[in-house]
Design a protein around this motif. Sequence first.
Motif, PDB file in Angstrom:
ATOM      1  N   ILE A  53     -12.281  -6.450  14.497  1.00 42.16           N
ATOM      2  CA  ILE A  53     -12.250  -7.090  15.812  1.00 42.16           C
ATOM      3  C   ILE A  53     -11.342  -8.314  15.788  1.00 42.16           C
ATOM      4  O   ILE A  53     -10.522  -8.526  16.682  1.00 42.16           O
ATOM      5  CB  ILE A  53     -13.674  -7.473  16.263  1.00 42.16           C
ATOM      6  N   GLN A  54     -11.456  -9.114  14.739  1.00 43.89           N
ATOM      7  CA  GLN A  54     -10.644 -10.330  14.651  1.00 43.89           C
ATOM      8  C   GLN A  54      -9.167 -10.018  14.479  1.00 43.89           C
ATOM      9  O   GLN A  54      -8.302 -10.705  15.029  1.00 43.89           O
ATOM     10  CB  GLN A  54     -11.149 -11.194  13.499  1.00 43.89           C
ATOM     11  N   ARG A  55      -8.851  -8.965  13.724  1.00 53.78           N
ATOM     12  CA  ARG A  55      -7.440  -8.640  13.485  1.00 53.78           C
ATOM     13  C   ARG A  55      -6.797  -7.932  14.676  1.00 53.78           C
ATOM     14  O   ARG A  55      -5.624  -8.135  14.955  1.00 53.78           O
ATOM     15  CB  ARG A  55      -7.315  -7.782  12.230  1.00 53.78           C
ATOM     16  N   LYS A  56      -7.547  -7.101  15.367  1.00 50.87           N
ATOM     17  CA  LYS A  56      -6.988  -6.361  16.500  1.00 50.87           C
ATOM     18  C   LYS A  56      -6.937  -7.198  17.768  1.00 50.87           C
ATOM     19  O   LYS A  56      -6.186  -6.879  18.690  1.00 50.87           O
ATOM     20  CB  LYS A  56      -7.801  -5.088  16.750  1.00 50.87           C
ATOM     21  N   GLN A  57      -7.777  -8.235  17.870  1.00 47.77           N
ATOM     22  CA  GLN A  57      -7.801  -9.143  19.017  1.00 47.77           C
ATOM     23  C   GLN A  57      -7.912  -8.415  20.360  1.00 47.77           C
ATOM     24  O   GLN A  57      -7.093  -8.634  21.265  1.00 47.77           O
ATOM     25  CB  GLN A  57      -6.553 -10.024  19.037  1.00 47.77           C
ATOM     26  N   ASN A 125     -17.843  -4.931  31.929  1.00 46.42           N
ATOM     27  CA  ASN A 125     -17.039  -6.122  32.205  1.00 46.42           C
ATOM     28  C   ASN A 125     -17.686  -7.419  31.749  1.00 46.42           C
ATOM     29  O   ASN A 125     -17.088  -8.484  31.900  1.00 46.42           O
ATOM     30  CB  ASN A 125     -16.746  -6.201  33.711  1.00 46.42           C
ATOM     31  N   SER A 126     -18.899  -7.357  31.238  1.00 41.02           N
ATOM     32  CA  SER A 126     -19.601  -8.589  30.866  1.00 41.02           C
ATOM     33  C   SER A 126     -19.733  -8.743  29.353  1.00 41.02           C
ATOM     34  O   SER A 126     -20.641  -9.403  28.869  1.00 41.02           O
ATOM     35  CB  SER A 126     -20.988  -8.626  31.526  1.00 41.02           C
ATOM     36  N   VAL A 127     -18.810  -8.121  28.601  1.00 42.23           N
ATOM     37  CA  VAL A 127     -18.807  -8.243  27.145  1.00 42.23           C
ATOM     38  C   VAL A 127     -17.531  -8.968  26.729  1.00 42.23           C
ATOM     39  O   VAL A 127     -16.423  -8.548  27.076  1.00 42.23           O
ATOM     40  CB  VAL A 127     -18.877  -6.862  26.459  1.00 42.23           C
ATOM     41  N   GLU A 128     -17.671 -10.061  25.979  1.00 36.68           N
ATOM     42  CA  GLU A 128     -16.536 -10.830  25.490  1.00 36.68           C
ATOM     43  C   GLU A 128     -16.292 -10.491  24.017  1.00 36.68           C
ATOM     44  O   GLU A 128     -17.133 -10.789  23.159  1.00 36.68           O
ATOM     45  CB  GLU A 128     -16.799 -12.324  25.656  1.00 36.68           C
ATOM     46  N   PRO A 129     -15.141  -9.870  23.687  1.00 38.09           N
ATOM     47  CA  PRO A 129     -14.911  -9.409  22.309  1.00 38.09           C
ATOM     48  C   PRO A 129     -14.940 -10.505  21.249  1.00 38.09           C
ATOM     49  O   PRO A 129     -15.327 -10.246  20.107  1.00 38.09           O
ATOM     50  CB  PRO A 129     -13.531  -8.750  22.394  1.00 38.09           C
ATOM     51  N   THR A 130     -14.526 -11.744  21.587  1.00 41.25           N
ATOM     52  CA  THR A 130     -14.516 -12.800  20.565  1.00 41.25           C
ATOM     53  C   THR A 130     -15.909 -13.174  20.102  1.00 41.25           C
ATOM     54  O   THR A 130     -16.067 -13.826  19.070  1.00 41.25           O
ATOM     55  CB  THR A 130     -13.811 -14.060  21.095  1.00 41.25           C
ATOM     56  N   SER A 131     -16.938 -12.764  20.835  1.00 38.98           N
ATOM     57  CA  SER A 131     -18.316 -13.104  20.469  1.00 38.98           C
ATOM     58  C   SER A 131     -18.955 -12.079  19.549  1.00 38.98           C
ATOM     59  O   SER A 131     -20.089 -12.282  19.086  1.00 38.98           O
ATOM     60  CB  SER A 131     -19.179 -13.222  21.727  1.00 38.98           C
ATOM     61  N   LEU A 132     -18.254 -10.971  19.252  1.00 40.58           N
ATOM     62  CA  LEU A 132     -18.891  -9.835  18.591  1.00 40.58           C
ATOM     63  C   LEU A 132     -18.728  -9.864  17.078  1.00 40.58           C
ATOM     64  O   LEU A 132     -17.654 -10.164  16.566  1.00 40.58           O
ATOM     65  CB  LEU A 132     -18.318  -8.523  19.127  1.00 40.58           C
ATOM     66  N   VAL A 198     -22.789 -22.418  18.168  1.00 42.50           N
ATOM     67  CA  VAL A 198     -22.282 -22.581  19.530  1.00 42.50           C
ATOM     68  C   VAL A 198     -20.874 -22.003  19.566  1.00 42.50           C
ATOM     69  O   VAL A 198     -20.040 -22.335  18.716  1.00 42.50           O
ATOM     70  CB  VAL A 198     -22.259 -24.055  19.977  1.00 42.50           C
ATOM     71  N   LEU A 199     -20.617 -21.120  20.544  1.00 46.31           N
ATOM     72  CA  LEU A 199     -19.293 -20.512  20.701  1.00 46.31           C
ATOM     73  C   LEU A 199     -18.932 -20.504  22.177  1.00 46.31           C
ATOM     74  O   LEU A 199     -19.777 -20.210  23.032  1.00 46.31           O
ATOM     75  CB  LEU A 199     -19.291 -19.086  20.156  1.00 46.31           C
ATOM     76  N   THR A 200     -17.701 -20.845  22.479  1.00 44.13           N
ATOM     77  CA  THR A 200     -17.221 -20.739  23.851  1.00 44.13           C
ATOM     78  C   THR A 200     -15.808 -20.162  23.853  1.00 44.13           C
ATOM     79  O   THR A 200     -14.988 -20.475  22.980  1.00 44.13           O
ATOM     80  CB  THR A 200     -17.238 -22.111  24.560  1.00 44.13           C
ATOM     81  N   THR A 201     -15.545 -19.298  24.825  1.00 42.03           N
ATOM     82  CA  THR A 201     -14.239 -18.649  24.966  1.00 42.03           C
ATOM     83  C   THR A 201     -13.830 -18.668  26.431  1.00 42.03           C
ATOM     84  O   THR A 201     -14.655 -18.399  27.312  1.00 42.03           O
ATOM     85  CB  THR A 201     -14.276 -17.196  24.468  1.00 42.03           C
TER      86      THR A 201
END
Length: 724
Positions: A53-57, A125-132, A198-201
């Motif tokens: 996930i982190q590499r494919k962004q 539409n309510s899933v943020e990939p950076t949080s996974l 804590v994470l924010t995007t």
Amino acid sequence: MMLRKKQIAIFIASALAVNNVVAEQTAALPEIKVTEGIVDTGITNTLINKKDIQRKQPNDIKALFADQLDAQVNDLQNSRSGNDGVNVRGLQGNRVAMNIDGVPLPETQENKLFVSLGQDFGAGNSVEPTSLRSATVQHSGSFQSLSGSVSFATLEPTDVIQSGNVGGFVATGYDSSDKSIYGSVAGAAKNENYQGLVLTTTRWGNEKGNRGEVGGEGDTRTKPNPADYKNSYVLVKNAYRLNDENQFKLTFEHQQKVKDTSLLSNNGSSIDRATGEQISGFTEDKTRRSRVSLGHQYQSDNGFINNIDSNIYYQNATTQNYRKRSSIRSSRVENGEYSNKNWGVSSNFTSLVDATIPNAIRYGFAYHYSRIKSDLACSSCSRALTFDPAADTKQSKTHLYVEDEIALNNFTITPHLGVLHYRVNPSKSGYIQAAAEHAEVKARKHTVFLPKFTLAWKMNDTFQPYFQYSRGVKTPSAQQLTSSFGNTVAVGGRVVRQYAVVGNANLRPETADNFSLGVKGKSDNIQYHVVGYYNKYRNFIDWVSGEAGNFNPFIQYHNLDKARIYGITADAKWSWNNFFISGGVAYAKGKSEQQEKKSPINTIQPLKLKTGLGYEAEQFGADIQLTHIRAKSDKDINGSIYNPVRSVNLVDLGAYWKPVKNLTLSANVNNVFNKKYWNWSDISYFAVQSSSESADRTATLNRQNADTYSALGRNFNIGIRYEF
């Protein structure tokens, strides 16, 4: 000591069990290690891990699943639903349930008729990939879905802390597919008894690209309609260890996305008879989801109960649709809102039995309660419209299960029995049902038994054949039970025509009998997984057109006879000296049957082949991936549509570099040779609508506008991530 060793051994085997109920219903706690690789801990599951996930962004879940063989995301260009849902082995929409940390995500829109009135919403539409930290596709039936489901797991504090007791990351990147930029910041801390995160995007972007070349206005436009969006996301986690056996975790999650679109391609088209021809128009779509959950985990080597994993949650998800279209005469404004408020509780228990034949008994329950509300308003219409597309509905599901994993030397046998009881209670207060004399609105309840059986033989690490049977269920939604739309045409006070599109309170649940036969293995250099599957479905729900009294047509949801989907999926990876070669294939076929008439299933995806070559080391890595997607044959389409889908070969490149230990630069180029092609997972929307008696007639596909719905051409993303 011998007893404890046996218990631990059995517990590890339980973690690798076929029916990983805990993973399906609850989020992983900080100390639980997530296995990374092409074969997940569940014997029939597929995992996308946090490293990929982190590499494919990925900027959404469509990009997240782009490399998967038998899971694709539906996202039709120029539609407002966005990531409509995930297609898993030929099923999609609400037949494939999605959850995040064990909490069900809201449903997607099933009655596409209301798109013409301005209401359109998707489920992804309510899933943020950076949080996974992971996304898992589960290929088995359950109380939540027929044959497959998708589980997203959010990051834990231990995923963010690199060393010591404090850590975090700062990341940003650019994606040319929608000209988006994102920024993400996370911080985490821990001590002996506490862990917090804590994470924010925030993500800003525009319309998703395609291969259309014609701009301007009107129905000849094939470029995407101009759009801009902002997506904001916050994740907070706090975990506290009360003692050696008990841990509590509090999670808060909030996401909001606002997207504005200019409807250039609709200029020149008729709005309605009273308003006239559109000269300008725009939409604003807002998606919000907030969730709070409290988890508890108990783990002990003593006593009958060795593990308890519980979760209680509340979630509020809404989609608001606003559309304004103007002519030289006046304007038509439509407002739509869909909300799903739900809360639930689940507990999963494990008891490890040290006996002549060791076994692990797992049992538990889940209760989910939802309040679903849908509204549409058009005060500027020729006749002011304010109505509910479906009745306000309360729905509850209660699931109980027990299974026993029995270890017989190298064999494990896992019989499982679950039971689901659901109740649906629609409200008649203020609700007007079209053709009410023919479509009663009433409460509904039903009980379904869900057996599952797995036989696995661990001959050795490199050869592990298995067989699995599972029963899955998809309960009728509020949309299917109580949809309401109708009209009466009168001339001189005399009714000359009536029609209605309605739900059906007598619908039975859809069920599936799923059979899988496969083999997987793993060594120091090789990983592979080959599985054949055969899934039989009954009581598929779809529209049927007929007559009822003065209503002609009278279109209503009904249970159809049966359907079947079968196929094979295989993937493998060979590694040596940091190099690797990978490959895979996914093939599926199927038919539906109604009154002895067989028809193709439009949602089945065409043959897909993948192969790749790469280098993967700590400081640097790169890969090239080749994908072949076969054309969708007309004989495999139910209905008549223009079909632009043809076979295509795609090349994708990816690379990452760590100039220093904590800094990672990554880049990906997709569709390197800028091939023009169409994703059947998107285009199938038109086939599904063409074979439906009640459908979205606002979008059409023909030779002139096909480029509007083409897939992305050459696109790239770049990113930088600093961890501390």
